[in-house]
Design a protein around this motif. Structure first.
Motif, PDB file in Angstrom:
ATOM      1  N   UNK A   1       0.912  -1.267  -0.098  1.00 47.60           N
ATOM      2  CA  UNK A   1      -0.001  -0.031  -0.002  1.00 47.60           C
ATOM      3  C   UNK A   1       1.016   1.304  -0.045  1.00 47.60           C
ATOM      4  N   UNK A   2       2.001   1.267   0.712  1.00 43.66           N
ATOM      5  CA  UNK A   2       2.650   2.375   0.955  1.00 43.66           C
ATOM      6  C   UNK A   2       3.607   2.541  -0.506  1.00 43.66           C
ATOM      7  N   UNK A   3       3.982   1.429  -0.945  1.00 46.82           N
ATOM      8  CA  UNK A   3       4.770   1.688  -2.252  1.00 46.82           C
ATOM      9  C   UNK A   3       3.772   2.148  -3.521  1.00 46.82           C
ATOM     10  N   UNK A   4       2.511   1.683  -3.333  1.00 44.19           N
ATOM     11  CA  UNK A   4       1.592   2.104  -4.412  1.00 44.19           C
ATOM     12  C   UNK A   4       1.072   3.608  -4.094  1.00 44.19           C
ATOM     13  N   UNK A   5       0.979   4.011  -2.902  1.00 45.55           N
ATOM     14  CA  UNK A   5       0.582   5.434  -2.588  1.00 45.55           C
ATOM     15  C   UNK A   5       1.833   6.380  -3.159  1.00 45.55           C
ATOM     16  N   UNK A   6       3.192   5.894  -2.626  1.00 45.79           N
ATOM     17  CA  UNK A   6       4.138   6.645  -3.170  1.00 45.79           C
ATOM     18  C   UNK A   6       4.366   6.916  -4.566  1.00 45.79           C
ATOM     19  N   UNK A   7       4.068   5.775  -5.375  1.00 44.99           N
ATOM     20  CA  UNK A   7       4.156   5.643  -6.665  1.00 44.99           C
ATOM     21  C   UNK A   7       3.234   6.606  -7.339  1.00 44.99           C
ATOM     22  N   UNK A   8       2.147   6.635  -6.771  1.00 42.16           N
ATOM     23  CA  UNK A   8       0.994   7.447  -7.387  1.00 42.16           C
ATOM     24  C   UNK A   8       1.224   8.914  -6.965  1.00 42.16           C
ATOM     25  N   UNK A   9       1.544   9.386  -5.747  1.00 37.92           N
ATOM     26  CA  UNK A   9       1.863  10.618  -5.396  1.00 37.92           C
ATOM     27  C   UNK A   9       2.913  11.275  -6.090  1.00 37.92           C
ATOM     28  N   UNK A  10       3.985  10.697  -6.210  1.00 38.65           N
ATOM     29  CA  UNK A  10       5.300  11.267  -6.913  1.00 38.65           C
ATOM     30  C   UNK A  10       5.247  10.814  -8.390  1.00 38.65           C
ATOM     31  N   UNK A  11       4.074  10.156  -8.911  1.00 35.70           N
ATOM     32  CA  UNK A  11       4.224   9.830 -10.414  1.00 35.70           C
ATOM     33  C   UNK A  11       5.323   9.083 -10.899  1.00 35.70           C
ATOM     34  N   UNK A  12       5.717   8.167 -10.281  1.00 33.12           N
ATOM     35  CA  UNK A  12       6.894   7.265 -10.460  1.00 33.12           C
ATOM     36  C   UNK A  12       6.259   6.163 -11.507  1.00 33.12           C
ATOM     37  N   UNK A  13       7.081   6.034 -12.403  1.00 32.84           N
ATOM     38  CA  UNK A  13       6.655   5.126 -13.703  1.00 32.84           C
ATOM     39  C   UNK A  13       6.979   3.564 -13.167  1.00 32.84           C
ATOM     40  N   UNK A  14       6.076   2.656 -13.778  1.00 27.64           N
ATOM     41  CA  UNK A  14       6.088   1.578 -13.357  1.00 27.64           C
ATOM     42  C   UNK A  14       7.602   0.821 -13.941  1.00 27.64           C
ATOM     43  N   UNK A  15       8.135   1.454 -14.765  1.00 26.37           N
ATOM     44  CA  UNK A  15       9.611   0.930 -14.942  1.00 26.37           C
ATOM     45  C   UNK A  15      10.487   1.086 -13.837  1.00 26.37           C
ATOM     46  N   UNK A  16      10.241   1.564 -12.882  1.00 25.52           N
ATOM     47  CA  UNK A  16      10.879   1.686 -11.498  1.00 25.52           C
ATOM     48  C   UNK A  16      10.454   0.487 -10.569  1.00 25.52           C
ATOM     49  N   UNK A  17      11.244  -0.448 -10.309  1.00 19.28           N
ATOM     50  CA  UNK A  17      10.654  -1.338  -9.488  1.00 19.28           C
ATOM     51  C   UNK A  17      10.317  -0.981  -8.099  1.00 19.28           C
ATOM     52  N   UNK A  18       9.569  -1.728  -7.451  1.00 16.31           N
ATOM     53  CA  UNK A  18       9.047  -1.555  -6.269  1.00 16.31           C
ATOM     54  C   UNK A  18      10.135  -1.452  -5.328  1.00 16.31           C
ATOM     55  N   UNK A  19      10.935  -2.506  -5.180  1.00 18.75           N
ATOM     56  CA  UNK A  19      12.169  -2.477  -4.675  1.00 18.75           C
ATOM     57  C   UNK A  19      12.902  -1.346  -4.582  1.00 18.75           C
ATOM     58  N   UNK A  20      13.217  -0.709  -6.080  1.00 21.20           N
ATOM     59  CA  UNK A  20      13.965   0.507  -6.089  1.00 21.20           C
ATOM     60  C   UNK A  20      13.417   1.798  -5.290  1.00 21.20           C
ATOM     61  N   UNK A  21      12.048   1.815  -5.535  1.00 25.52           N
ATOM     62  CA  UNK A  21      11.139   2.794  -5.051  1.00 25.52           C
ATOM     63  C   UNK A  21      11.460   2.827  -3.488  1.00 25.52           C
ATOM     64  N   UNK A  22      11.121   1.751  -2.843  1.00 29.30           N
ATOM     65  CA  UNK A  22      11.339   1.550  -1.495  1.00 29.30           C
ATOM     66  C   UNK A  22      12.544   1.907  -0.845  1.00 29.30           C
ATOM     67  N   UNK A  23      13.743   1.510  -1.672  1.00 28.31           N
ATOM     68  CA  UNK A  23      15.322   1.718  -1.424  1.00 28.31           C
ATOM     69  C   UNK A  23      15.334   3.291  -1.442  1.00 28.31           C
ATOM     70  N   UNK A  24      14.932   3.791  -2.348  1.00 30.65           N
ATOM     71  CA  UNK A  24      15.168   5.274  -2.473  1.00 30.65           C
ATOM     72  C   UNK A  24      14.565   6.072  -1.462  1.00 30.65           C
TER      73      UNK A  24
END
Length: 124
Positions: free
Chosen positions: A64-87
């Motif tokens: 949920x947090x990963x999806x919400x951060x991806x949506x809030x920051x408009x992060x493309x799906x080409x960035x993996x969930x793991x990369x997003x969390x690490x960042x």
């Protein structure tokens, strides 16, 4: 059930086979061993269930947090969930808002979760 419990189950299964095949012991002694093993297994069942529930709850919160951060920051799906969390959890990034959001979500406090999520700084 988690994988770490599989060796215990296999060991108990082998022990049960051994006890049942003990020709030299009396039936009463075999029953005492069986009852002890069954009681041990029954006492572990709630712990295994809680562990599985906690693992699932953690995974759902994390997604949920990963999806919400991806949506809030408009992060493309080409960035993996793991990369997003690490960042977002990287020590060089201001992660206090993310950690506070995680805590609020763990406590099931949606209002605080949304407040902290709105304070997260998106990457440039």
């Amino acid at each position: 059930m988690t994988l770490r419990n599989v060796p215990l189950i296999k060991a108990v299964s082998e022990l049960l086979k051994l006890i049942l095949n003990m020709a030299e012991t009396g039936r009463e002694l075999r029953m005492k061993y069986l009852i002890a093993i069954v009681m041990m297994l029954l006492s572990q069942t709630p712990a295994l269930a809680n562990s599985a529930y906690e693992n699932l709850a953690f995974a759902l919160r994390q997604q949920k947090i990963t999806d919400d951060l991806r949506h809030k920051c408009d992060i493309p799906t080409s960035v993996s969930d793991e990369q997003l969390r690490t960042h977002f959890l990287d020590s060089t990034h201001d992660n206090s808002a993310v950690l506070s959001a995680v805590k609020a979500l763990t406590e099931n406090n949606q209002q605080r979760y949304q407040t902290f999520l709105s304070q997260v700084k998106c990457p440039d």
